[in-house]
Structures are given as structure tokens and as C-alpha cells.
Scaffold this motif. Structure first.
Motif, PDB file in Angstrom:
ATOM      1  N   SER A 102     -55.859 -13.600  -9.039  1.00  0.00           N
ATOM      2  CA  SER A 102     -55.991 -12.492  -8.151  1.00  0.00           C
ATOM      3  C   SER A 102     -56.458 -11.171  -8.970  1.00  0.00           C
ATOM      4  O   SER A 102     -56.325 -11.295 -10.173  1.00  0.00           O
ATOM      5  N   GLN A 135     -63.426  -9.663  -0.153  1.00  0.00           N
ATOM      6  CA  GLN A 135     -62.396 -10.208   0.906  1.00  0.00           C
ATOM      7  C   GLN A 135     -62.876 -11.061   2.100  1.00  0.00           C
ATOM      8  O   GLN A 135     -62.359 -11.982   2.324  1.00  0.00           O
ATOM      9  N   ASP A 159     -59.516 -13.242  -3.314  1.00  0.00           N
ATOM     10  CA  ASP A 159     -58.171 -12.687  -3.346  1.00  0.00           C
ATOM     11  C   ASP A 159     -58.036 -11.327  -4.189  1.00  0.00           C
ATOM     12  O   ASP A 159     -58.083 -11.323  -5.487  1.00  0.00           O
ATOM     13  N   THR A 204     -57.542  -7.181  -4.182  1.00  0.00           N
ATOM     14  CA  THR A 204     -56.689  -6.109  -3.620  1.00  0.00           C
ATOM     15  C   THR A 204     -57.212  -4.595  -4.109  1.00  0.00           C
ATOM     16  O   THR A 204     -57.509  -4.425  -5.277  1.00  0.00           O
ATOM     17  N   GLU A 252     -45.934  -1.117  -4.773  1.00  0.00           N
ATOM     18  CA  GLU A 252     -45.687  -1.266  -3.257  1.00  0.00           C
ATOM     19  C   GLU A 252     -46.815  -1.801  -2.496  1.00  0.00           C
ATOM     20  O   GLU A 252     -46.937  -2.432  -1.529  1.00  0.00           O
ATOM     21  N   ARG A 253     -47.978  -1.384  -3.528  1.00  0.00           N
ATOM     22  CA  ARG A 253     -49.363  -1.413  -2.444  1.00  0.00           C
ATOM     23  C   ARG A 253     -49.933  -2.736  -3.077  1.00  0.00           C
ATOM     24  O   ARG A 253     -51.243  -3.157  -2.677  1.00  0.00           O
ATOM     25  N   ILE A 254     -49.324  -3.620  -3.891  1.00  0.00           N
ATOM     26  CA  ILE A 254     -50.028  -4.865  -4.375  1.00  0.00           C
ATOM     27  C   ILE A 254     -49.055  -5.924  -3.672  1.00  0.00           C
ATOM     28  O   ILE A 254     -47.879  -5.880  -3.597  1.00  0.00           O
ATOM     29  N   PRO A 255     -49.735  -6.747  -3.058  1.00  0.00           N
ATOM     30  CA  PRO A 255     -49.142  -7.725  -2.268  1.00  0.00           C
ATOM     31  C   PRO A 255     -48.046  -8.352  -3.102  1.00  0.00           C
ATOM     32  O   PRO A 255     -48.299  -8.909  -4.316  1.00  0.00           O
ATOM     33  N   ALA A 256     -47.087  -8.885  -2.273  1.00  0.00           N
ATOM     34  CA  ALA A 256     -45.934  -9.621  -3.052  1.00  0.00           C
ATOM     35  C   ALA A 256     -46.395 -10.986  -3.822  1.00  0.00           C
ATOM     36  O   ALA A 256     -46.033 -11.462  -4.759  1.00  0.00           O
ATOM     37  N   ARG A 257     -46.939 -11.676  -2.955  1.00  0.00           N
ATOM     38  CA  ARG A 257     -47.643 -12.833  -3.622  1.00  0.00           C
ATOM     39  C   ARG A 257     -48.413 -12.850  -4.778  1.00  0.00           C
ATOM     40  O   ARG A 257     -48.561 -13.519  -5.593  1.00  0.00           O
ATOM     41  N   ARG A 265     -47.805 -10.222  -7.414  1.00  0.00           N
ATOM     42  CA  ARG A 265     -46.835  -9.743  -8.366  1.00  0.00           C
ATOM     43  C   ARG A 265     -45.838 -10.744  -8.439  1.00  0.00           C
ATOM     44  O   ARG A 265     -44.867 -10.429  -9.278  1.00  0.00           O
ATOM     45  N   SER A 266     -45.607 -11.608  -7.360  1.00  0.00           N
ATOM     46  CA  SER A 266     -44.239 -12.347  -7.801  1.00  0.00           C
ATOM     47  C   SER A 266     -44.223 -13.477  -8.877  1.00  0.00           C
ATOM     48  O   SER A 266     -45.465 -13.807  -9.205  1.00  0.00           O
TER      49      SER A 266
END
Length: 710
Positions: free
Chosen positions: A602, A651, A656, A658, A702-707, A709-710
Motif C-alpha cells: 500500500s 485509486q 491501493d 491513500t 486515524e486517517r490511514i485505513p485499518a487494513r 496499518r494492521s
């Protein structure tokens, strides 16, 4: 600029050995020169007013050479002791008084980092190597960014004193080796060769290192030598009296037009310096009889200002710098600063310059003159200046800048991280504040390079690399080496200042965070040529991007974070303007994202923090937070829109990617404060403090999708 022998206005173009007389037009020309400089620095007009310094250079070369020719013509040698005593009496008293006063006021108005830097600058000025000091610290006189030194204008005085250290000796040797006294044509060629060499060097330096060229003594020597050439040829050129006034007026017009036409973006000193130099030379050559046409130079006001011009030049810059810090830059303040400059100068002339000049010196005896003029003195003086000048580059680091005493390492002063809504509230509070937080972190007295992110360092453990360096690039690493996932931060110094944010966003045992950056070189596929960089930089920056891309291919990070400063929009090699600039930036980012997509999981495009007021310049002991509030710049908005459009384009193609816009983390209602909560946000107008970068980490996360940064 120097006093350059205020009394040496008493001169006329006559053969060597003849007496000198007072020339009111030279005194008036001094007034014009200092008025241009003061107008530029105080009122910002004329924007080419800095060429007044070049006029002073020509006057100085003319007057000093006439004095030396008179002595050589009457005695056959030069008394170096008498020469330097005269110079010291004219130059040192006022110059040292202004330096001492400036340093003292600096510690009253400035916080410690800037006050200490002012003291170091004053030391270089007192030793007459301020020009080389400014080159060593990377100061751009015409494109000033960051806090300006209140003694920066001493660079011109330093150049003149370096010239004075060598010119009498060179002239004496020329007379003795080439019989210049009896062969005036040889003297003309002797000086002309010096001018040619200096101009050739100025042309080379202006094209390869424009910032350094401005302060380069050899690049500027042609201006003083041009005055010297006029001193030699004036007495031998027949000019009818009826043409002299017109010649003088024509030279003055050339000077005034130069001040309007030339701008800080003009190539300088070469070739544009030729215009004011030629204009000043014409005025000196003319030596017109009094007439209505010469009244601009010989009227009482011009004569008085010319008399005070040395002190005016010395005082005006610290008065302006301190005045803006304490009172702002409104027109009434500017007028008051101009008046204060004149009053201080009049007092300095009356109570410092004149009393010292009235002190009689014991003349050199004939026996001393016969000892080849005592050449040990100028040789020693030149040697000392050379050593002190070299020390500005290769001496102890403290000669160029100061470390903030007692400052804690940046990482040790972390604050509680805030969510986006909490940050927004505290930004509003900061904009309404009328006083600084008592626990401001870092404090203004601690503000310095060590308060930046570790990644900003240009030596390990930092990873801000120098474009064009042949060494293996520095790479920062956070997190366990055995981590299963990698996040990589790339870009310029602005990207590296985001390192604490990225480290916090991807912290955990399963994440390793790497960082690789290049100073002044964005990881965006556009050709840029920042003004402070030398020719060839665009190609070197492109090569640095290729090395970064190769590192991405080798690393194959799960997440790539890209960021860049906004200053490049005005530095595009293409010369694009308006919407074309944004189109080029958008296409460049799209090209970059397409190039990295096959090698990363990403991509996060992180906007630069909106530009803020430089706390080193706006923060003063008598000031308030309002002094450091800066409006949102149009450049940020335009760059953000271009980057968002590029991300949306990718996008749409299935990438992928952001985009994270950070403006509301630092600004509200298009106004950006210098602090949030108790955290000072920036170390300059562009780069975050490490504490601030850590403070906003949760809001960015918070502004980076959880998928991602997880």
C-alpha cells in the motif's frame, strides 16, 4: 560598504602626487547609495536597492587608490602603518559600537538560540570575515529565509577590509616590479587584468554557486578595482566641462534604473552588477562643476546624509531587524525605524566618528618608509584574515552555529498524543491565546536542530542524505529487525520530519519502520532546481530518486509513505506557471505511484504540514503568540488538491493508495498557530519539531485505513 574614507571625498582626478580636494558629488553619491540600501531593507522598495552596496564598493576603490597613488607619487612607497591606522580610525569605532549594541539588544529581545547566533555573527563581523561566515552557514542574502542576522550587512565591510589588506601591497609591488609610476599605461593594464580575472570568477561562481558568489571577495573585487581604474584614468582623460554634468547625471540615472530593474532573482553579482558599477564609475569620472544638473548630489540634504552614510549603513539593519521583531512591519513602524536610524547615525557621527578622527597619529618616519614600507604588517594582516576566514569552514562547528545549551534530546520530551478532534480544539485555543504556555515544549530557549526528528540528521543515526553524495545512503530503522512487516518513509527533509509520526503509526513487534530521504529532493517525478542548489542538481536529484526506487524494489515494504515540501512548486525546471505547475506536480506524483506500485503493498501520500511562521524569527521575549500566527498559504491548498487528484486517479485504476491531508491538524479558519497545547510545532517555517510530529501521530493514524496499518 565602509566609511571608505569619508574625508576622501576631498579628491579630484589628477595625476598621482597632486593634492586632493573635496568633491561634493561623491558625498551625494554616498547618500544615494545608502538611501537605496535603506529603502530596500526598511520599505522593501526599490527591490534592487541592494545595489547601493556596489556603488559604495566603486567609491571605496576610487578613493583608496587615489590616496595610495598620491603617497606613491610623493614618497615612492607606502607607509602601511599609517594606512592601516587611518583605516582603523575611520572604520573600527562606529563599527564596534554598533556590534556591541546589537549583541546587547539581541539578548534582550531574542531567545537564547538566536541571541547566541547573533553574538557569533558579530564575532565574525568584528574579525572582518562576515562574508565567509555567511557562506559557511549557507545564508542567501537575496532570498532570506529563517531569522535574519542583525549584523548580516557587515559582509560588505568585510570584503572591503580584505581588499584593503592586499591592495596597498599589490599596488606597491606593481610600482616596484613593473615601473607603474612612470608607465601609467601599465598601471591601467595591471588593474584591468585584475578586473577581468574577478569578473571571470564572478561569472563562474554565479552560475555554479550563486549564494556563495554574492559574498565572494574575489567575485566582488572587480567593483573596487573599477573604482581604482577610474582613479588612474580620470586625470588623463580629457572631458570638456560642458559634458561633465551630463556624464554625471547619466551615471546617476544608470544607478537609479538599476535599482528598479534589478531584483533579488536577477543573476548577481554577474552580470547585473555591471550596471551599477558602470553608473558609479561614470559619476566619479565626470567630476562636474557645480550646476543645476548636479544639485541632486550636491544639495545640503544629500551632503549631510552622505556625511552620515557610514553610520546609517551600520545602524539601519539591526534597527530594522529588532524593530520588526518588537513592533511589526506596518508603514508607521517602518517610518519610525528610518527616523531612528538617522538619529542614531547622526549621534554616532558626532560623538564617535568625529572625535576619533580628530586624534592625531604619529606619522611614520622616513627611515621606516625606506624599509620597503614595512611589508610585514600587511602580510601579517592578510594572513590573519585568511586563517580566520578558513576557520569559518573548517574550524570548530560552534563558529558557524550554536547548539542550544541545556536542550533535552527531542525524543525525551514527548507529550500525550491527541486525536483529530482534540487537536482541532487545541488549535482554536492556540489561535485565541494572548500568551505563550508556561510549559512550552520545546521552549524557545531550547529550540535548535536537536529538537527535530532524529531522521533529519545528515549523519547516522539520521537519514537525510545529501544529493550527489557517492557514499552508501543512510537509512533509519525503528522496530525489531525480525519484524514480519515493513513500512518505509521516503522523500525530502519534510518527509524525514514526519518520521516520529510514521514510527508511532506503525509501532509494534510486527512492524519495522525504515526511512530514506534526500535534502531538497522530493520523491516525485518532477525536475526541480531549488535556488540554493548548484547547477546540475536536477540531474543529481533524479539519480537520487532512482536510488530510492531501487531501495524500494529491494525492500518491498508492506506500506510506503511518501511526503514532500511545497516549495518545489516555484522551482520546477520546466518553468511552468499557474495551473501548469499543478498539472506537472500531479503527473509527477502519478508517475511515481505507478513506478512503485508493483513493489509495495500500500502507499500513503502524506501532505506536508502547512507552512507556519518561523519561531526563530517571530518569537521574541516581548512578543505574543499572535506574532507567530501565519495564514494558510495558497501553495499548500493547490499542492494538496494536485496530490489528492493524483491519488484519486490511481485509486480509479485499482491501486491501493491513500491520501492524508493534515491541514486541520495544524490550522483552523485558514490560520496556523505556532503551538498546540503546550507543544511548539515547528523548528522553522517548514519542519516539525519531533514532539509535534509525535503529538499528531494518533490523528494521522486515524486517517490511514485499518487494513493498511494492521
Amino acid at each position: 560598504m565602509t566609511s571608505a574614507d569619508q574625508a576622501a571625498s576631498r579628491t579630484t582626478p589628477r595625476p598621482p602626487g597632486r593634492p586632493l580636494r573635496f568633491r561634493g558629488d561623491i558625498q551625494g553619491l554616498r547618500a544615494v547609495a545608502v538611501a537605496l540600501v535603506v529603502g530596500d531593507h526598511v520599505f522593501g522598495w526599490p527591490h534592487g536597492g541592494f545595489i547601493g552596496v556596489d556603488v559604495f564598493f566603486v567609491i571605496s576603490g576610487y578613493l583608496i587608490t587615489l590616496l595610495l597613488l598620491r603617497e606613491l607619487g610623493s614618497t615612492g612607497t607606502v607607509s602601511f602603518r599609517d594606512f592601516y591606522v587611518r583605516r582603523a580610525k575611520r572604520i573600527l569605532p562606529a563599527a564596534m559600537v554598533v556590534l556591541v549594541a546589537t549583541v546587547a539588544v539581541g539578548y534582550v529581545l531574542f531567545f537564547l538560540p538566536r541571541a547566541n547566533q547573533t553574538a557569533l555573527d558579530a564575532l565574525a563581523a568584528a574579525l572582518f570575515v562576515e562574508n565567509w561566515h555567511l557562506v559557511a552557514v549557507g545564508t542567501d542574502y537575496l532570498q532570506a529565509q529563517g531569522p535574519v542576522s542583525p549584523v548580516q550587512h557587515y559582509w560588505s565591510l568585510s570584503i572591503e577590509e580584505q581588499f584593503y589588506a592586499l591592495w596597498p601591497l599589490l599596488l606597491l609591488f606593481g610600482f616596484q616590479l613593473f615601473d607603474l609610476g612612470r608607465r601609467p599605461r601599465r598601471l591601467v593594464w595591471f588593474i584591468s587584468v585584475g578586473i577581468a580575472v574577478s569578473l571571470a570568477w564572478a561569472a563562474y561562481r554565479t552560475s555554479t554557486a550563486p549564494t556563495a558568489a554574492y559574498f565572494d571577495t574575489l567575485a566582488r573585487a572587480s567593483e573596487l578595482l573599477a573604482g581604482a581604474l577610474v582613479a588612474v584614468v580620470a586625470g588623463r582623460v580629457a572631458i570638456a566641462d560642458r559634458f561633465r554634468a551630463g556624464l554625471s547625471l547619466g551615471g546617476l540615472v544608470v544607478i537609479l534604473v538599476s535599482a528598479v530593474v534589478i531584483s533579488p532573482s536577477s543573476p548577481f553579482p554577474f552580470p547585473w552588477v555591471l550596471a551599477p558599477v558602470i553608473g558609479a564609475a561614470l559619476v566619479l569620472l565626470a567630476d562636474p562643476p557645480p550646476s543645476t544638473a548636479t544639485a541632486l548630489l550636491t544639495n545640503p540634504v544629500a551632503q549631510r546624509l552622505g556625511q552620515w552614510s557610514y553610520s546609517i549603513y551600520l545602524w539601519h539593519f539591526p534597527v530594522v531587524v529588532f524593530g520588526v521583531v518588537a513592533l511589526g512591519s506596518s508603514l508607521p513602524v517602518q517610518l519610525a525605524l528610518a527616523v531612528l536610524t538617522v538619529l542614531l547615525s547622526a549621534a554616532t557621527y558626532r560623538w564617535i566618528e568625529q572625535p576619533v578622527l580628530a586624534i592625531r597619529s604619529v606619522p611614520t618616519s622616513p627611515w621606516e618608509r625606506r624599509r620597503r614600507g614595512g611589508i610585514l604588517l600587511p602580510v601579517t594582516l592578510a594572513g590573519v584574515l585568511l586563517v580566520v576566514g578558513i576557520a569559518q569552514f573548517w574550524g570548530p562547528a560552534w563558529l558557524r552555529g550554536v547548539e542550544t545549551s541545556g536542550a533535552d534530546p527531542a525524543i525525551s520530551a514527548t507529550q500525550e498524543r491527541l486525536a483529530a478532534d482534540e487537536l482541532a480544539e487545541q488549535v482554536e485555543d492556540a489561535l485565541a491565546a494572548d500568551s505563550w504556555p508556561a510549559d512550552l515544549t520545546p521552549s524557545f530557549d531550547e529550540l535548535g536542530p536537536e529538537q527535530q526528528a532524529v531522521a533529519m540528521g545528515m549523519a547516522a543515526p539520521g537519514c537525510r542524505n545529501i544529493v550527489g553524495a557517492s557514499d552508501e545512503p543512510l537509512v533509519c530503522q525503528e522496530g525489531p529487525e525480525g519484524a514480519t512487516k515493513t513500512a518505509l518513509l521516503v522523500g525530502d527533509s519534510v518527509a524525514m520530519s514526519w518520521a516520529p509520526t510514521v514510527n508511532a503509526t506503525f509501532e509494534g513487534d510486527d512492524w519495522q519502520v525504515l526511512a530514506l530521504g534526500y535534502a531538497n529532493c522530493p520523491f516525485i517525478d518532477v525536475a526541480v532546481a531549488p535556488e540554493i542548489e548548484a547547477p546540475g542538481f536536477p540531474e543529481e536529484c533524479a539519480a537520487a530518486r532512482e536510488r530510492t526506487l531501487q531501495f524500494i524494489q529491494e525492500t518491498s515494504p508492506e506500506v510506503l509513505v511518501v511526503s514532500a515540501g511545497q516549495g518545489y512548486l516555484g522551482d520546477l525546471v520546466s518553468g511552468s506557471e499557474g495551473e501548469a505547475v499543478l498539472d506537472e506536480w500531479q503527473r509527477g506524483l502519478e508517475s511515481t505511484l505507478e513506478a512503485v506500485e508493483p513493489f509495495v503493498g500500500s502507499v500513503v501520500v502524506l501532505s506536508n504540514p502547512p507552512l507556519g511562521a518561523d519561531p526563530r524569527a517571530c518569537g521574541g521575549r516581548l512578543g505574543s503568540p499572535e506574532d507567530c500566527v501565519r495564514p494558510m498559504t495558497r501553495g499548500y491548498v493547490d499542492k494538496s488538491e494536485a496530490e489528492r487528484a493524483a491519488v484519486e486517479e490511481l485509486q480509479g485504476a485499482g491501486a491501493d493508495v491513500t491520501y492524508v491531508d493534515t491541514r486541520d491538524l495544524f490550522c483552523a479558519d485558514d490560520r496556523c498557530p505556532a503551538f498546540v497545547g503546550s507543544v511548539l510545532l515547528r523548528t522553522d517555517e517548514t519542519h516539525l519539531t519531533a514532539v509535534a510530529a509525535d503529538l499528531v501521530a494518533d490523528a494521522v493514524r486515524e486517517r490511514i485505513p485499518a487494513r493498511v496499518r494492521s
